[in-house]
Design a protein around this motif. Sequence first.
Motif, PDB file in Angstrom:
ATOM      1  N   SER A   1       0.826  -1.195   0.000  1.00 36.40           N
ATOM      2  CA  SER A   1       0.000   0.000   0.000  1.00 36.40           C
ATOM      3  C   SER A   1       0.869   1.257   0.000  1.00 36.40           C
ATOM      4  N   LEU A   2       1.962   1.186   0.747  1.00 33.96           N
ATOM      5  CA  LEU A   2       2.898   2.304   0.768  1.00 33.96           C
ATOM      6  C   LEU A   2       3.561   2.462  -0.607  1.00 33.96           C
ATOM      7  N   ALA A   3       3.904   1.326  -1.198  1.00 30.72           N
ATOM      8  CA  ALA A   3       4.556   1.346  -2.517  1.00 30.72           C
ATOM      9  C   ALA A   3       3.645   1.986  -3.556  1.00 30.72           C
ATOM     10  N   GLN A   4       2.339   1.641  -3.507  1.00 23.87           N
ATOM     11  CA  GLN A   4       1.431   2.230  -4.505  1.00 23.87           C
ATOM     12  C   GLN A   4       1.294   3.740  -4.308  1.00 23.87           C
ATOM     13  N   ALA A   5       1.467   4.186  -3.049  1.00 23.94           N
ATOM     14  CA  ALA A   5       1.357   5.626  -2.795  1.00 23.94           C
ATOM     15  C   ALA A   5       2.602   6.374  -3.276  1.00 23.94           C
ATOM     16  N   LEU A   6       3.704   5.629  -3.467  1.00 24.80           N
ATOM     17  CA  LEU A   6       4.964   6.288  -3.841  1.00 24.80           C
ATOM     18  C   LEU A   6       5.270   6.198  -5.324  1.00 24.80           C
ATOM     19  N   ILE A   7       4.498   5.378  -6.033  1.00 23.01           N
ATOM     20  CA  ILE A   7       4.881   5.015  -7.407  1.00 23.01           C
ATOM     21  C   ILE A   7       5.025   6.222  -8.331  1.00 23.01           C
ATOM     22  N   HIS A   8       4.232   7.260  -8.100  1.00 24.61           N
ATOM     23  CA  HIS A   8       4.297   8.423  -8.989  1.00 24.61           C
ATOM     24  C   HIS A   8       5.121   9.548  -8.376  1.00 24.61           C
ATOM     25  N   ASP A   9       5.899   9.213  -7.347  1.00 33.79           N
ATOM     26  CA  ASP A   9       6.773  10.165  -6.677  1.00 33.79           C
ATOM     27  C   ASP A   9       6.036  11.454  -6.302  1.00 33.79           C
ATOM     28  N   PRO A  10       4.998  11.331  -5.465  1.00 31.48           N
ATOM     29  CA  PRO A  10       4.182  12.510  -5.150  1.00 31.48           C
ATOM     30  C   PRO A  10       4.899  13.468  -4.195  1.00 31.48           C
ATOM     31  N   SER A  11       4.451  14.710  -4.171  1.00 34.56           N
ATOM     32  CA  SER A  11       5.076  15.689  -3.268  1.00 34.56           C
ATOM     33  C   SER A  11       4.504  15.561  -1.870  1.00 34.56           C
ATOM     34  N   VAL A  12       3.244  15.148  -1.788  1.00 33.80           N
ATOM     35  CA  VAL A  12       2.592  15.067  -0.481  1.00 33.80           C
ATOM     36  C   VAL A  12       2.128  13.630  -0.241  1.00 33.80           C
TER      37      VAL A  12
ATOM     38  N   LEU B   1      11.616   4.277   6.742  1.00 30.65           N
ATOM     39  CA  LEU B   1      11.259   4.669   5.378  1.00 30.65           C
ATOM     40  C   LEU B   1      10.612   6.061   5.377  1.00 30.65           C
ATOM     41  N   ILE B   2       9.748   6.292   6.356  1.00 30.04           N
ATOM     42  CA  ILE B   2       9.082   7.603   6.442  1.00 30.04           C
ATOM     43  C   ILE B   2      10.123   8.705   6.664  1.00 30.04           C
ATOM     44  N   LYS B   3      11.078   8.422   7.555  1.00 32.06           N
ATOM     45  CA  LYS B   3      12.125   9.428   7.814  1.00 32.06           C
ATOM     46  C   LYS B   3      12.907   9.723   6.541  1.00 32.06           C
ATOM     47  N   GLU B   4      13.221   8.665   5.820  1.00 31.60           N
ATOM     48  CA  GLU B   4      13.974   8.798   4.588  1.00 31.60           C
ATOM     49  C   GLU B   4      13.192   9.645   3.575  1.00 31.60           C
ATOM     50  N   LEU B   5      11.899   9.325   3.462  1.00 35.19           N
ATOM     51  CA  LEU B   5      11.064  10.026   2.481  1.00 35.19           C
ATOM     52  C   LEU B   5      10.838  11.482   2.854  1.00 35.19           C
ATOM     53  N   SER B   6      10.839  11.750   4.150  1.00 31.80           N
ATOM     54  CA  SER B   6      10.470  13.090   4.608  1.00 31.80           C
ATOM     55  C   SER B   6      11.465  14.157   4.161  1.00 31.80           C
ATOM     56  N   LYS B   7      12.648  13.723   3.727  1.00 29.91           N
ATOM     57  CA  LYS B   7      13.642  14.715   3.303  1.00 29.91           C
ATOM     58  C   LYS B   7      13.126  15.549   2.134  1.00 29.91           C
ATOM     59  N   GLU B   8      12.401  14.915   1.245  1.00 31.99           N
ATOM     60  CA  GLU B   8      11.953  15.684   0.080  1.00 31.99           C
ATOM     61  C   GLU B   8      10.445  15.781  -0.072  1.00 31.99           C
ATOM     62  N   LYS B   9       9.738  15.220   0.877  1.00 33.99           N
ATOM     63  CA  LYS B   9       8.273  15.249   0.747  1.00 33.99           C
ATOM     64  C   LYS B   9       7.628  15.871   1.979  1.00 33.99           C
ATOM     65  N   CYS B  10       6.350  16.138   1.820  1.00 32.99           N
ATOM     66  CA  CYS B  10       5.584  16.604   2.969  1.00 32.99           C
ATOM     67  C   CYS B  10       4.690  15.430   3.370  1.00 32.99           C
ATOM     68  N   ILE B  11       4.760  15.023   4.617  1.00 32.66           N
ATOM     69  CA  ILE B  11       4.035  13.813   5.021  1.00 32.66           C
ATOM     70  C   ILE B  11       3.057  14.116   6.156  1.00 32.66           C
ATOM     71  N   LEU B  12       1.828  13.671   5.958  1.00 30.55           N
ATOM     72  CA  LEU B  12       0.828  13.761   7.021  1.00 30.55           C
ATOM     73  C   LEU B  12       0.539  12.330   7.459  1.00 30.55           C
ATOM     74  N   ILE B  13       0.741  12.060   8.738  1.00 30.80           N
ATOM     75  CA  ILE B  13       0.602  10.679   9.179  1.00 30.80           C
ATOM     76  C   ILE B  13      -0.312  10.609  10.398  1.00 30.80           C
ATOM     77  N   SER B  14      -1.327   9.773  10.319  1.00 29.38           N
ATOM     78  CA  SER B  14      -2.196   9.649  11.487  1.00 29.38           C
ATOM     79  C   SER B  14      -1.780   8.405  12.255  1.00 29.38           C
ATOM     80  N   THR B  15      -1.851   8.471  13.536  1.00 31.68           N
ATOM     81  CA  THR B  15      -1.414   7.333  14.336  1.00 31.68           C
ATOM     82  C   THR B  15      -2.033   7.367  15.730  1.00 31.68           C
ATOM     83  N   HIS B  16      -2.051   6.178  16.342  1.00 26.97           N
ATOM     84  CA  HIS B  16      -2.454   6.072  17.741  1.00 26.97           C
ATOM     85  C   HIS B  16      -1.226   5.961  18.631  1.00 26.97           C
TER      86      HIS B  16
END
Lengths: 248, 245
Positions: free
Chosen positions: B142-153, B174-189
């Motif tokens: 699911s994460l891979a499908q969200a990254l396939i088009h190299d989105p900004s957010v 992976l999230i830390k790695e991605l956060s260098k060039e992207k904007c990430i909104l993450i929901s969590t408990h």
Amino acid sequence: MMDRTVKHLFMKEFSSYFKTPLGYVFLVIFLFGIGYLTFEPGRGSFFYMREASMSSFFRYIPWMFLFLIPAVSMRLWSDERKAGTIELLLTMPVTIRQAVIAKFLASWAFIGIALAGTFPMIFTIVYLGNPDLGVVFLGYLASFFMAGALLAVGGFFSALTKNQVVSFILTVCVSFMLIMAGSPPILDFISTFLPKFFVDLFESLSVLNHFDSIERGVLSLSNIWFFTVMITCWLYGSMILLNENKAN
Amino acid sequence: MLEVRSISKKFGDFQAVRDVSFKADQGEVLGFLGPNGAGKSTTMKMITGFLDVTGGDAKICGKSILNETLAAQKELGYVPENAPLYEDMFVREFLEFIANMRNVEQEQIPKRVIEVINMCALKDVEFQKLETLSKGYKRRVSLAQALIHDPSVLILDEPTDGLDPNQKHDVRELIKELSKEKCILISTHILEEVEEVCDRCIIIGQGEKLFEGTPDELKAKSDKGRIQDVFRVITTDCKLQGVNL
């Protein structure tokens, strides 16, 4: 030209029929059932008619479709909503219109394959006599149009509920009404309480009348128009429904 | 990059989200916290354009999800809650399908698929059917499908829910790695996740924004530095000693 999104969604949907037993079960039951009904001496009248035509074949097509088309259409949206993949689909740059059209076309193409699978019937009548192939072609065209109309109805009910069984039953009921709308017992019944205008309107909605008229070899604009309007309206209804209850 | 302005959602009479606003920029991981039913997923679904908003707007890379829905969606990668996937597809086939749907250029698709397969450690299951995969692998697909088009957010709805500690660790890295060039909104408990990966966090409760700040600011509100105590006091009416809001 089909746009890229519709094309890829269409291909994915179409191939999904062959990834589960559904597609094969459908094809086997449809081909066996229609073959049996056409030739079985008690019911089918192919041999009694003693003519090289496919009228006994096309007579049973609406009744085969009545139960088999809802089985194909029931999963179109119900499945997607139940599994939550609709969220995946509609957060991609895809409009609901594109998604509805792609899924509908895929299911229609699948029914097209099923109809194409009845080709030995054509060989049989060509071998036995001198059939009017134009009428045969129109019979297939009428069947294909009718399949489209019933699939559009099924797609609508699939968008209405997450439950595939409910969607199946509703589609069978409404398809039955649409097929039977022009039959004398039903028309007699409704003419007892509705004015003639509504009775005529009801009769004009009969899928079977339009099917019969093309199948007999008369392709009129009004028949094509009927099926086009029917498909468009039900698909449009699906779009509205999905927009409303995709998140429920 | 991601700007949410007074976004609201009503289901009938029920106000699920009320006037929630926030911003996040490139290189930032914004944590979205709240108890179950607080409106986290609803807010995320509105930002992704899946749900229509009742009021307000969200802009992704300057494109309004309300008026330029498709353009905004192109800039987005989204991992829905519970990671729903087309289970009758194979991993590689699924990723290629998403790439096509996301309008990745045809000649780029094989390259991008290999990249995300490596990024999300899916090499071992590349040719397996999705329905046969474990929960951990499904999340990664699911994460891979969200990254396939190299989105900004990237919008991730509970991406580590149900994973084992090792898998959680991998996803966070992976999230830390991605956060260098992207904007990430993450929901969590998971509150420790906030400390570990988020630069800032928002807490919502009953559809309203209750707190916005850095994890350190959140921690500082408790004498003992316990985030979970602060979270409890913010989201419920209870009072705890040593927590001052």
